[in-house]
Scaffold this motif. Structure first.
Motif, PDB file in Angstrom:
ATOM      1  N   LEU A 110      -9.827  -3.487 -54.560  1.00  0.00           N
ATOM      2  CA  LEU A 110      -9.112  -4.743 -54.769  1.00  0.00           C
ATOM      3  C   LEU A 110      -7.874  -4.519 -55.636  1.00  0.00           C
ATOM      4  O   LEU A 110      -6.793  -5.048 -55.347  1.00  0.00           O
ATOM      5  CB  LEU A 110     -10.035  -5.778 -55.419  1.00  0.00           C
ATOM      6  CG  LEU A 110      -9.475  -7.169 -55.625  1.00  0.00           C
ATOM      7  CD1 LEU A 110      -9.166  -7.822 -54.288  1.00  0.00           C
ATOM      8  CD2 LEU A 110     -10.462  -8.014 -56.403  1.00  0.00           C
ATOM      9  N   GLY A 111      -7.993  -3.704 -56.680  1.00  0.00           N
ATOM     10  CA  GLY A 111      -6.847  -3.397 -57.540  1.00  0.00           C
ATOM     11  C   GLY A 111      -5.765  -2.647 -56.788  1.00  0.00           C
ATOM     12  O   GLY A 111      -4.574  -2.922 -56.939  1.00  0.00           O
ATOM     13  N   LYS A 112      -6.169  -1.695 -55.954  1.00  0.00           N
ATOM     14  CA  LYS A 112      -5.209  -0.931 -55.164  1.00  0.00           C
ATOM     15  C   LYS A 112      -4.473  -1.857 -54.189  1.00  0.00           C
ATOM     16  O   LYS A 112      -3.261  -1.752 -54.016  1.00  0.00           O
ATOM     17  CB  LYS A 112      -5.929   0.178 -54.399  1.00  0.00           C
ATOM     18  CG  LYS A 112      -4.990   1.165 -53.730  1.00  0.00           C
ATOM     19  CD  LYS A 112      -5.750   2.209 -52.941  1.00  0.00           C
ATOM     20  CE  LYS A 112      -6.431   3.195 -53.855  1.00  0.00           C
ATOM     21  NZ  LYS A 112      -7.041   4.307 -53.101  1.00  0.00           N
ATOM     22  N   SER A 113      -5.207  -2.758 -53.567  1.00  0.00           N
ATOM     23  CA  SER A 113      -4.588  -3.711 -52.637  1.00  0.00           C
ATOM     24  C   SER A 113      -3.594  -4.610 -53.355  1.00  0.00           C
ATOM     25  O   SER A 113      -2.514  -4.899 -52.824  1.00  0.00           O
ATOM     26  CB  SER A 113      -5.662  -4.569 -51.967  1.00  0.00           C
ATOM     27  OG  SER A 113      -6.529  -3.775 -51.211  1.00  0.00           O
ATOM     28  N   ALA A 114      -3.937  -5.032 -54.555  1.00  0.00           N
ATOM     29  CA  ALA A 114      -3.029  -5.888 -55.333  1.00  0.00           C
ATOM     30  C   ALA A 114      -1.755  -5.135 -55.709  1.00  0.00           C
ATOM     31  O   ALA A 114      -0.655  -5.685 -55.641  1.00  0.00           O
ATOM     32  CB  ALA A 114      -3.734  -6.398 -56.587  1.00  0.00           C
ATOM     33  N   PRO A 142     -17.936  -1.109 -58.528  1.00  0.00           N
ATOM     34  CA  PRO A 142     -16.714  -0.459 -59.029  1.00  0.00           C
ATOM     35  C   PRO A 142     -15.787  -0.024 -57.897  1.00  0.00           C
ATOM     36  O   PRO A 142     -14.570  -0.118 -58.003  1.00  0.00           O
ATOM     37  CB  PRO A 142     -17.235   0.758 -59.795  1.00  0.00           C
ATOM     38  CG  PRO A 142     -18.634   0.434 -60.127  1.00  0.00           C
ATOM     39  CD  PRO A 142     -19.132  -0.441 -59.026  1.00  0.00           C
ATOM     40  N   GLU A 143     -16.370   0.435 -56.798  1.00  0.00           N
ATOM     41  CA  GLU A 143     -15.564   0.827 -55.646  1.00  0.00           C
ATOM     42  C   GLU A 143     -14.809  -0.375 -55.070  1.00  0.00           C
ATOM     43  O   GLU A 143     -13.633  -0.269 -54.731  1.00  0.00           O
ATOM     44  CB  GLU A 143     -16.476   1.436 -54.581  1.00  0.00           C
ATOM     45  CG  GLU A 143     -15.761   1.932 -53.351  1.00  0.00           C
ATOM     46  CD  GLU A 143     -16.736   2.492 -52.335  1.00  0.00           C
ATOM     47  OE1 GLU A 143     -16.496   2.271 -51.141  1.00  0.00           O
ATOM     48  OE2 GLU A 143     -17.721   3.147 -52.738  1.00  0.00           O
ATOM     49  N   MET A 144     -15.496  -1.514 -54.994  1.00  0.00           N
ATOM     50  CA  MET A 144     -14.845  -2.725 -54.487  1.00  0.00           C
ATOM     51  C   MET A 144     -13.744  -3.187 -55.442  1.00  0.00           C
ATOM     52  O   MET A 144     -12.669  -3.605 -54.999  1.00  0.00           O
ATOM     53  CB  MET A 144     -15.886  -3.834 -54.286  1.00  0.00           C
ATOM     54  CG  MET A 144     -16.809  -3.588 -53.122  1.00  0.00           C
ATOM     55  SD  MET A 144     -18.193  -4.747 -52.998  1.00  0.00           S
ATOM     56  CE  MET A 144     -17.424  -6.312 -53.202  1.00  0.00           C
ATOM     57  N   ALA A 145     -13.985  -3.101 -56.743  1.00  0.00           N
ATOM     58  CA  ALA A 145     -12.981  -3.503 -57.726  1.00  0.00           C
ATOM     59  C   ALA A 145     -11.769  -2.576 -57.654  1.00  0.00           C
ATOM     60  O   ALA A 145     -10.621  -3.035 -57.718  1.00  0.00           O
ATOM     61  CB  ALA A 145     -13.584  -3.483 -59.130  1.00  0.00           C
TER      62      ALA A 145
END
Length: 90
Positions: A33-37, A27-30
């Motif tokens: 990834l969402g924040k980066s997007a 969940p932390e990686m997801a």
């Protein structure tokens, strides 16, 4: 080859990744990834807006006042610059 993977092989790879990283980190990686997007999308919009602003005709009456800085990142030496007003004498 990635193009030749069957659905069962893809599920096994995802399960292996889940085992390697653990349930806590996924969940932390997801989220990361969402924040980066979102950041990438907002930067792309800002760049597009800047491009449109530079393509538009420049109106000096609507321009913001320019500022001269003494040194990079030195806001204490900033001085507002006013444009000289030209008067037409008849």
């Amino acid at each position: 080859m990635i193009g030749n993977l069957k659905p069962l092989e893809i599920v096994l790879i995802i399960a292996l990744i889940a085992l390697l990283f653990g349930a806590k980190k996924l969940p932390e990686m997801a989220r990361s990834l969402g924040k980066s997007a979102r950041i990438l999308r907002s930067e792309a919009k800002a760049m597009k807006k800047d491009d449109e602003a530079t393509a538009a005709p420049h109106h000096p009456a609507q321009a913001a006042p320019r500022t001269l800085k003494a040194a990079p990142r030195d806001v204490t030496g900033s001085v507002a610059v006013t444009e000289p007003h030209r008067t037409v004498h008849s």
